[in-house]
Design a protein around this motif. Structure first.
Motif, PDB file in Angstrom:
ATOM      1  N   LYS A   1       3.386  10.069  -9.818  1.00  0.00           N
ATOM      2  CA  LYS A   1       2.725  10.253 -11.109  1.00  0.00           C
ATOM      3  C   LYS A   1       1.877  11.512 -11.125  1.00  0.00           C
ATOM      4  CE  LYS A   1       4.649   6.860 -12.995  1.00  0.00           C
ATOM      5  NZ  LYS A   1       5.696   7.115 -13.975  1.00  0.00           N
ATOM      6  N   VAL A   2       1.188  11.804 -10.031  1.00  0.00           N
ATOM      7  CA  VAL A   2       0.391  13.035  -9.964  1.00  0.00           C
ATOM      8  C   VAL A   2       1.310  14.248 -10.056  1.00  0.00           C
ATOM      9  CG1 VAL A   2      -1.032  14.452  -8.435  1.00  0.00           C
ATOM     10  CG2 VAL A   2      -1.559  12.033  -8.730  1.00  0.00           C
TER      11      VAL A   2
ATOM     12  N   PHE B   1       0.829  -1.200   0.000  1.00  0.00           N
ATOM     13  CA  PHE B   1       0.000   0.000   0.000  1.00  0.00           C
ATOM     14  C   PHE B   1       0.865   1.253   0.000  1.00  0.00           C
ATOM     15  CE2 PHE B   1      -2.338   3.332   2.280  1.00  0.00           C
ATOM     16  CZ  PHE B   1      -3.442   3.458   1.458  1.00  0.00           C
ATOM     17  N   ASP B   2       1.918   1.261   0.825  1.00  0.00           N
ATOM     18  CA  ASP B   2       2.821   2.410   0.868  1.00  0.00           C
ATOM     19  C   ASP B   2       3.528   2.612  -0.466  1.00  0.00           C
ATOM     20  OD1 ASP B   2       2.115   2.891   3.497  1.00  0.00           O
ATOM     21  OD2 ASP B   2       3.853   1.803   4.323  1.00  0.00           O
ATOM     22  N   LYS B   3       3.959   1.521  -1.107  1.00  0.00           N
ATOM     23  CA  LYS B   3       4.612   1.631  -2.414  1.00  0.00           C
ATOM     24  C   LYS B   3       3.653   2.170  -3.465  1.00  0.00           C
ATOM     25  CE  LYS B   3       8.056  -2.029  -1.904  1.00  0.00           C
ATOM     26  NZ  LYS B   3       8.519  -3.332  -2.393  1.00  0.00           N
ATOM     27  N   ALA B   4       2.409   1.690  -3.447  1.00  0.00           N
ATOM     28  CA  ALA B   4       1.416   2.156  -4.418  1.00  0.00           C
ATOM     29  C   ALA B   4       1.087   3.623  -4.191  1.00  0.00           C
ATOM     30  CB  ALA B   4       0.146   1.313  -4.328  1.00  0.00           C
ATOM     31  N   LYS B   5       1.004   4.030  -2.944  1.00  0.00           N
ATOM     32  CA  LYS B   5       0.704   5.427  -2.622  1.00  0.00           C
ATOM     33  C   LYS B   5       1.836   6.339  -3.090  1.00  0.00           C
ATOM     34  CE  LYS B   5      -0.663   8.323   1.247  1.00  0.00           C
ATOM     35  NZ  LYS B   5      -0.920   8.366   2.699  1.00  0.00           N
ATOM     36  N   LYS B   6       3.081   5.925  -2.846  1.00  0.00           N
ATOM     37  CA  LYS B   6       4.232   6.717  -3.282  1.00  0.00           C
ATOM     38  C   LYS B   6       4.266   6.815  -4.812  1.00  0.00           C
ATOM     39  CE  LYS B   6       8.184   6.268  -1.204  1.00  0.00           C
ATOM     40  NZ  LYS B   6       9.486   5.738  -0.737  1.00  0.00           N
TER      41      LYS B   6
END
Length: 70
Positions: free
Chosen positions: A52-53, A42-47
């Motif tokens: 990307k944003v 989850f932390d990797k996906a959030k980062k």
């Protein structure tokens, strides 16, 4: 034919659930390993999403941003 497909899919799902919840020699299942690693994923996906944003924002600002035409 639809009933046969439904039975086959149900059997496959049942086997899959049995497989991932079966305890191994170390007393842990695949599901246990997945749930232990989930916060890290989850932390990797959030980062990744934040990066990307930020890239999109930077890219749109360098091109002049959004202009509205009527």
């Amino acid at each position: 034919m639809g009933l046969l497909k439904f039975i086959a899919v149900g059997a496959a799902i049942g086997y899959g659930i049995n497989y991932i919840t079966k305890k191994g020699p170390d007393g842990r299942s695949i599901l246990d390993d997945i749930t232990d690693d989930a916060p890290e994923w989850f932390d990797k996906a959030k980062k990744f999403a934040e990066e990307k944003v930020e890239q999109v924002v930077t890219s749109s600002q360098s091109k002049g941003g959004y202009t509205e035409t009527l």
